[in-house]
Write an enzyme that holds these catalytic residues in place. Structure first.
Site, PDB file in Angstrom:
ATOM      1  N   LYS A  22       7.371  22.772  15.851  1.00 17.38           N
ATOM      2  CA  LYS A  22       6.030  22.583  15.530  1.00 17.38           C
ATOM      3  C   LYS A  22       5.710  21.008  14.251  1.00 17.38           C
ATOM      4  O   LYS A  22       4.672  20.278  14.587  1.00 17.38           O
ATOM      5  CB  LYS A  22       5.920  22.762  13.818  1.00 17.38           C
ATOM      6  CG  LYS A  22       5.481  22.691  12.385  1.00 17.38           C
ATOM      7  CD  LYS A  22       6.022  23.456  11.674  1.00 17.38           C
ATOM      8  CE  LYS A  22       6.702  22.448  10.532  1.00 17.38           C
ATOM      9  NZ  LYS A  22       6.111  21.533   9.415  1.00 17.38           N
ATOM     10  N   ASN A  23       6.610  19.780  14.016  1.00 21.03           N
ATOM     11  CA  ASN A  23       5.976  18.508  14.008  1.00 21.03           C
ATOM     12  C   ASN A  23       5.820  18.122  14.690  1.00 21.03           C
ATOM     13  O   ASN A  23       5.106  16.749  13.977  1.00 21.03           O
ATOM     14  CB  ASN A  23       7.545  18.057  12.853  1.00 21.03           C
ATOM     15  CG  ASN A  23       6.891  18.704  11.791  1.00 21.03           C
ATOM     16  OD1 ASN A  23       6.395  20.021  11.085  1.00 21.03           O
ATOM     17  ND2 ASN A  23       7.900  17.900  10.445  1.00 21.03           N
ATOM     18  N   CYS A 120       2.827  18.786  -5.146  1.00 17.92           N
ATOM     19  CA  CYS A 120       3.328  19.236  -3.657  1.00 17.92           C
ATOM     20  C   CYS A 120       5.183  20.593  -4.358  1.00 17.92           C
ATOM     21  O   CYS A 120       5.355  19.664  -5.057  1.00 17.92           O
ATOM     22  CB  CYS A 120       3.784  19.052  -2.851  1.00 17.92           C
ATOM     23  SG  CYS A 120       4.480  19.248  -1.397  1.00 17.92           S
ATOM     24  N   ARG A 125       4.158  13.281  -2.790  1.00 14.45           N
ATOM     25  CA  ARG A 125       3.735  13.355  -1.492  1.00 14.45           C
ATOM     26  C   ARG A 125       1.413  13.144  -1.350  1.00 14.45           C
ATOM     27  O   ARG A 125       1.019  14.144  -1.445  1.00 14.45           O
ATOM     28  CB  ARG A 125       3.530  14.614  -0.993  1.00 14.45           C
ATOM     29  CG  ARG A 125       4.977  15.202  -0.298  1.00 14.45           C
ATOM     30  CD  ARG A 125       5.574  16.588   0.049  1.00 14.45           C
ATOM     31  NE  ARG A 125       5.196  16.234   1.396  1.00 14.45           N
ATOM     32  CZ  ARG A 125       5.464  17.338   2.932  1.00 14.45           C
ATOM     33  NH1 ARG A 125       5.881  17.757   2.464  1.00 14.45           N
ATOM     34  NH2 ARG A 125       5.589  16.252   3.607  1.00 14.45           N
ATOM     35  N   ASP A 308      14.879  17.485   6.282  1.00 15.70           N
ATOM     36  CA  ASP A 308      14.550  18.429   6.604  1.00 15.70           C
ATOM     37  C   ASP A 308      15.752  19.501   6.550  1.00 15.70           C
ATOM     38  O   ASP A 308      15.715  20.681   7.261  1.00 15.70           O
ATOM     39  CB  ASP A 308      13.560  18.733   7.620  1.00 15.70           C
ATOM     40  CG  ASP A 308      11.675  18.180   7.742  1.00 15.70           C
ATOM     41  OD1 ASP A 308      11.839  18.134   6.755  1.00 15.70           O
ATOM     42  OD2 ASP A 308      11.425  18.167   8.557  1.00 15.70           O
ATOM     43  N   ARG A 400       6.026  29.700   7.872  1.00 14.96           N
ATOM     44  CA  ARG A 400       5.249  28.527   7.899  1.00 14.96           C
ATOM     45  C   ARG A 400       6.220  27.735   9.691  1.00 14.96           C
ATOM     46  O   ARG A 400       5.440  27.063   9.932  1.00 14.96           O
ATOM     47  CB  ARG A 400       5.648  27.149   6.872  1.00 14.96           C
ATOM     48  CG  ARG A 400       4.171  28.183   6.137  1.00 14.96           C
ATOM     49  CD  ARG A 400       4.374  26.603   5.328  1.00 14.96           C
ATOM     50  NE  ARG A 400       3.482  26.009   5.733  1.00 14.96           N
ATOM     51  CZ  ARG A 400       3.858  24.733   5.135  1.00 14.96           C
ATOM     52  NH1 ARG A 400       4.893  24.385   4.129  1.00 14.96           N
ATOM     53  NH2 ARG A 400       3.662  23.650   5.950  1.00 14.96           N
TER      54      ARG A 400
HETATM   55  C1  UD1 Z   1       7.058  14.585   7.702  1.00  8.11           C
HETATM   56  C2  UD1 Z   1       7.485  15.882   8.222  1.00  8.11           C
HETATM   57  C3  UD1 Z   1       8.367  16.863   6.986  1.00  8.11           C
HETATM   58  C4  UD1 Z   1       9.269  15.222   6.636  1.00  8.11           C
HETATM   59  C5  UD1 Z   1       8.780  14.419   6.696  1.00  8.11           C
HETATM   60  C6  UD1 Z   1      10.334  13.262   5.859  1.00  8.11           C
HETATM   61  C7  UD1 Z   1       5.555  16.800   9.812  1.00  8.11           C
HETATM   62  C8  UD1 Z   1       3.863  17.718   9.526  1.00  8.11           C
HETATM   63  N1  UD1 Z   1       5.779  17.124   8.528  1.00  8.11           N
HETATM   64  O1  UD1 Z   1       5.775  15.103   5.876  1.00  8.11           O
HETATM   65  O2  UD1 Z   1       8.719  18.109   7.925  1.00  8.11           O
HETATM   66  O3  UD1 Z   1       9.985  16.655   5.333  1.00  8.11           O
HETATM   67  O4  UD1 Z   1       8.251  14.497   7.004  1.00  8.11           O
HETATM   68  O5  UD1 Z   1      10.639  13.293   7.073  1.00  8.11           O
HETATM   69  O6  UD1 Z   1       5.455  15.695  10.613  1.00  8.11           O
HETATM   70  N2  UD1 Z   1       4.715   9.021   1.451  1.00  8.11           N
HETATM   71  C9  UD1 Z   1       3.760   7.970  -0.097  1.00  8.11           C
HETATM   72  N3  UD1 Z   1       2.516   7.598   0.474  1.00  8.11           N
HETATM   73  C10 UD1 Z   1       1.627   8.494   1.832  1.00  8.11           C
HETATM   74  C11 UD1 Z   1       3.156   9.226   2.139  1.00  8.11           C
HETATM   75  C12 UD1 Z   1       4.413   9.482   1.789  1.00  8.11           C
HETATM   76  O7  UD1 Z   1       4.137   7.367  -0.996  1.00  8.11           O
HETATM   77  O8  UD1 Z   1       0.546   7.715   2.030  1.00  8.11           O
HETATM   78  C13 UD1 Z   1       5.927   8.483   0.550  1.00  8.11           C
HETATM   79  C14 UD1 Z   1       5.974  10.502   0.337  1.00  8.11           C
HETATM   80  O9  UD1 Z   1       5.856  10.717  -1.114  1.00  8.11           O
HETATM   81  C15 UD1 Z   1       7.495  10.914   0.983  1.00  8.11           C
HETATM   82  C16 UD1 Z   1       7.769   9.697   1.375  1.00  8.11           C
HETATM   83  O10 UD1 Z   1       6.593   8.874   2.084  1.00  8.11           O
HETATM   84  O11 UD1 Z   1       8.949  10.146   0.021  1.00  8.11           O
HETATM   85  C17 UD1 Z   1       8.109  10.342   3.251  1.00  8.11           C
HETATM   86  O12 UD1 Z   1       6.562  10.902   3.495  1.00  8.11           O
HETATM   87  P1  UD1 Z   1       6.259  11.043   4.679  1.00  8.11           P
HETATM   88  O13 UD1 Z   1       7.057  11.000   5.979  1.00  8.11           O
HETATM   89  O14 UD1 Z   1       4.930  10.744   4.726  1.00  8.11           O
HETATM   90  O15 UD1 Z   1       6.279  13.254   5.108  1.00  8.11           O
HETATM   91  P2  UD1 Z   1       5.361  14.157   5.803  1.00  8.11           P
HETATM   92  O16 UD1 Z   1       4.176  13.062   7.060  1.00  8.11           O
HETATM   93  O17 UD1 Z   1       4.494  14.432   4.666  1.00  8.11           O
END
Ligand code: UD1
Length: 433
Positions: A22-23, A120, A125, A308, A400
């Site tokens: 999915k990701n 969330c 996030r 995850d 999901r």
């Molecule tokens: C993706 C995965 C999710 C997984 C996560 C971490 C998808 C669709 N989802 O989520 O399943 O759990 O990676 O492996 O691929 N952060 C910030 N600012 C930002 C972006 C992120 O502070 O602009 C922080 C987040 O709050 C979190 C950390 O960075 O603490 C990692 O998040 P991120 O890798 O961005 O997760 P997702 O990409 O949303």
């Protein structure tokens, strides 16, 4: 609302096949926004988030054709014209990964309007790093009424250093950089296999990307991308969930259609716990007849232990002899499953970002509530070894990201059934949107 009813105690035996990731599928679908030619994606999992992305793209004017019959895991996305480069709050609130359209839209259309994701279940996030990166590429960003709006003539290549490693942030900016003028160098990138898979698709579309899957990625911008055909990588989290199911039930499962190279940290940890396994190029066999010993675990960015898989590992730790300390480093509030596991008899204490799990506790069936996608998976796993019949509510979280989980588990001997309103799960006829 659907519920799952699971009677525990059956060892899982046989072969179970993993679906596409999915990701990886979500950013690859968003990548289709970068070209006016069709992009054909294979091995797309039939899960709710894919349906949400289909609706998101269709709302912008894309033609999204779903395969059916033997081609049910194929989708063709044709973004010939994009009348409305927008992602509404209605869609973003149901799936945060909707923000993946921001980079491709501004790169292709010079304009994008995307709702900011709100709170969330697993943490705050934010998407500040996506926004900062787009600004580095020359986009003008405004935020108003809960939406972020990005505009540009043409994005310009730049150096982007991520303050923190972000998976979808890396993917979003990677897509944006493909159509920027000149070179973009991105540092401290996420190294997840899903990022490398997206880059493989983008390169097939004519992008010039080097280093995806490492922490430094270089992109030479091009003026146009074209259509392509791409097969999505297997879902390493689904594979990992089935591996733990085999271990917990003292079963013997051959998990096929997966990529064991993506499961390194999980398999290393399971070996420490006492799990016996054999790996081939595209399958893992797990023999769950060994006693399990407690082991501490820390979640990290890839190639570390995936956040995850943290909830599923916690279910396993309840059945290991001794105390396991689980540290969650990626998200601030990702222990919601602990309370539900405790209701089933587990001994878990939460101290900030650490969960202290004392095993081995016999689990007993209870009515439990799923709080997010992976938390739901941990409850399914616990239910498979609990004494009696567990009822898991709010199964929509599971839908999901897990394709036909009850059918797959039933096929290897689990006593599992779904009750309540049935959700449409398969396209019986060709669907166009
Ligand atoms: C993706 C995965 C999710 C997984 C996560 C971490 C998808 C669709 N989802 O989520 O399943 O759990 O990676 O492996 O691929 N952060 C910030 N600012 C930002 C972006 C992120 O502070 O602009 C922080 C987040 O709050 C979190 C950390 O960075 O603490 C990692 O998040 P991120 O890798 O961005 O997760 P997702 O990409 O949303």
């Amino acid at each position: 609302m659907d519920k799952l009813v699971i009677r525990g105690g059956e060892p899982l035996l046989g072969t179970i096949r993993v679906s596409g990731a999915k990701n990886a599928a979500l950013p690859c679908m968003a990548a289709a926004l970068l070209t006016d030619e069709p992009v054909i994606l294979e091995n797309i999992p039939q899960v709710r988030d894919i349906e949400t992305t289909r609706n998101l793209l269709a709302a912008m004017g894309a033609e999204v054709e779903l395969g059916y019959g033997r081609a049910q895991h194929r989708t063709t996305i044709h973004c010939k014209t994009l009348a409305a480069p927008e992602a509404s709050y209605e869609l973003v609130k149901t799936m945060r990964a909707s923000t993946l359209v921001l980079g491709p839209l501004v790169a292709r259309c010079g304009h994008a309007r995307v709702s900011l994701p709100g709170g969330c279940a697993i943490g705050s996030r934010p998407i500040d790093l996506h926004i900062k990166g787009l600004e580095r590429l020359g986009a003008k960003i405004t935020q108003d009424h809960g939406y972020v709006e990005a505009t540009t003539q043409r994005l310009k290549g730049a150096e982007i250093v991520f303050d923190k490693i972000t998976v979808t942030g890396t993917e979003d900016l990677l897509m944006a950089a493909t159509l920027a003028e000149g070179e973009t160098i991105m540092r401290n990138c996420a190294r997840e296999p899903e990022v490398a898979d997206l880059a493989a698709l983008l390169n097939k579309m004519g992008a010039k990307i080097e280093g995806a899957g490492t922490s430094t990625v270089r992109v030479q911008g091009v003026t146009k991308l074209h259509g392509a055909r791409h097969r999505i990588i297997p879902d390493r989290i689904e594979a990992g969930t089935f591996i733990i199911a085999a271990v917990l039930t003292a079963g013997d499962l051959n998990i096929t259609g997966c990529d064991p190279q993506h499961l390194g940290a999980l398999m290393a940890k399971l070996a420490e716990v006492g799990v016996k396994s054999k790996q081939n190029s595209d399958s893992v066999r797990v023999m769950g007849d060994n006693p399990l010993t407690a082991s501490d675990m820390v979640t990290e960015e890839y190639p570390g232990f995936p956040t995850d898989m943290q909830a599923q590992f916690m279910a396993l730790a309840t059945q290991a002899e001794g105390t396991s300390i689980i540290t969650e480093n990626i998200f601030e509030n990702r222990f919601m499953h602990a309370q539900e596991l405790t209701r089933m008899g587990a001994n878990i204490k939460i101290e900030g970002c650490r969960a202290i799990v004392r095993g081995r506790s016999p689990l007993s069936a209870a009515a439990v509530l799923a709080s997010d996608l992976r938390a739901s998976a941990s409850l399914v796993l616990a239910a498979l070894v609990a004494d009696g019949e567990t009822i898991i509510d709010r199964v929509y979280h599971l839908d999901r990201g897990y394709e036909n989980i009850e059918e797959k588990l039933r096929g290897v001997g689990a006593q599992i059934r779904r009750i309540g309103e049935m959700l449409p799960r398969k396209a019986a006829t060709p669907a166009r949107a």
